[in-house]
Scaffold this motif. Structure first.
Motif, PDB file in Angstrom:
ATOM      1  N   VAL A   1      18.786 -10.744  26.472  1.00  0.00           N
ATOM      2  CA  VAL A   1      17.872  -9.631  26.247  1.00  0.00           C
ATOM      3  C   VAL A   1      18.181  -9.114  24.847  1.00  0.00           C
ATOM      4  O   VAL A   1      19.338  -8.783  24.544  1.00  0.00           O
ATOM      5  CB  VAL A   1      18.064  -8.505  27.286  1.00  0.00           C
TER       6      VAL A   1
ATOM      7  N   THR B   1      12.502  -7.284  23.547  1.00  0.00           N
ATOM      8  CA  THR B   1      11.871  -5.995  23.812  1.00  0.00           C
ATOM      9  C   THR B   1      10.883  -5.662  22.690  1.00  0.00           C
ATOM     10  O   THR B   1      10.895  -6.305  21.630  1.00  0.00           O
ATOM     11  CB  THR B   1      12.928  -4.887  23.956  1.00  0.00           C
TER      12      THR B   1
ATOM     13  N   THR C   1      14.333 -12.028  27.068  1.00  0.00           N
ATOM     14  CA  THR C   1      13.421 -10.895  26.919  1.00  0.00           C
ATOM     15  C   THR C   1      13.609 -10.330  25.527  1.00  0.00           C
ATOM     16  O   THR C   1      14.715  -9.897  25.184  1.00  0.00           O
ATOM     17  CB  THR C   1      13.706  -9.805  27.968  1.00  0.00           C
TER      18      THR C   1
ATOM     19  N   TYR D   1      17.238  -6.275  21.994  1.00  0.00           N
ATOM     20  CA  TYR D   1      16.612  -4.972  21.788  1.00  0.00           C
ATOM     21  C   TYR D   1      16.223  -4.811  20.327  1.00  0.00           C
ATOM     22  O   TYR D   1      16.813  -5.443  19.438  1.00  0.00           O
ATOM     23  CB  TYR D   1      17.575  -3.859  22.209  1.00  0.00           C
TER      24      TYR D   1
ATOM     25  N   GLY E   1       8.024  -9.289  23.525  1.00  0.00           N
ATOM     26  CA  GLY E   1       7.483  -7.949  23.721  1.00  0.00           C
ATOM     27  C   GLY E   1       6.449  -7.526  22.695  1.00  0.00           C
ATOM     28  O   GLY E   1       6.246  -8.171  21.659  1.00  0.00           O
TER      29      GLY E   1
ATOM     30  N   THR F   1      11.096  -6.093  18.458  1.00  0.00           N
ATOM     31  CA  THR F   1      12.281  -6.879  18.125  1.00  0.00           C
ATOM     32  C   THR F   1      11.928  -7.859  17.022  1.00  0.00           C
ATOM     33  O   THR F   1      10.813  -8.374  16.976  1.00  0.00           O
ATOM     34  CB  THR F   1      12.760  -7.659  19.370  1.00  0.00           C
TER      35      THR F   1
END
Length: 193
Positions: free
Chosen positions: A152, A136, A134, A154, A118, A139
């Motif tokens: 994922v 974000t 992923t 965060y 990200g 991160t």
């Protein structure tokens, strides 16, 4: 108001053109910055945006098939270490997206197939991020950390497993996005030869 114009890109050090291995189907902006001494390989249908930086001074950089490296993203950033790094490569699997301002540090760092790094995210040297992850925006993945497939992450450190099963759909969407980018970004691979 000052009439001075500021350069968008920092000047590249003289004599620092890395050996390159480009697929004939890549799209690479004229204002991308490729520096270093180790090889940089970019595989078929990948896109490198303007002002993206690929620095192979510490080791080779390999960008897989159908990847997108956005503007101001940095691959292979050299960081200070207390120990000696014997191999300092960066490897992106197929269908990886490195978004605006993200940084992936050199050090046998691997980003698995279908992963999204990200906006403003940072992946430390030697980290291994699994397939279809992923990260974000903003991160941070610590140096040497291993992130399992389908995770994922965060920016606050929380994690979950992505159980949507949307990897194939995501890859098809990325292929369509690449078709659009190829028409929008003037490509000049010959500049880097």
């Amino acid at each position: 108001m000052s009439s001075k114009r500021h350069s968008i890109l920092p000047p590249a050090p003289a004599g620092s053109k890395p050996p390159i291995h480009f697929s004939s189907s890549i799209t690479i902006a004229d204002s991308a910055l490729l520096t270093g001494t180790h090889p940089i390989a970019i595989h078929s249908e990948s896109v490198v945006h303007p002002r993206a930086r690929l620095d192979s001074l510490a080791g080779r950089i390999t960008v897989g098939r159908r990847c997108v490296v956005h503007e101001r993203a940095s691959l292979g950033a050299v960081v200070g270490t207390s120990g000696r790094i014997t191999e300092a490569a960066v490897t992106l699997g197929d269908y990886v997206i490195v978004e605006v301002g993200a940084a992936i540090e050199a050090g046998e760092t691997v980003i698995g197939e279908g992963t999204v790094v990200g906006v403003g995210a940072r992946v430390g040297a030697g980290a291994v991020v699994g397939k279809h992850c992923t990260l974000t925006p903003h991160t941070e993945i610590a140096a040497g950390e291993v992130v399992p497939d389908f995770t994922v992450v965060y920016s606050n450190g929380m994690r979950r497993t992505d159980k949507r099963g949307a990897a194939e759909l995501r890859n098809k969407g990325l292929a369509r996005q690449i078709d659009v980018l190829r028409r929008m970004i003037p490509s000049n691979p010959a500049k880097f030869a």
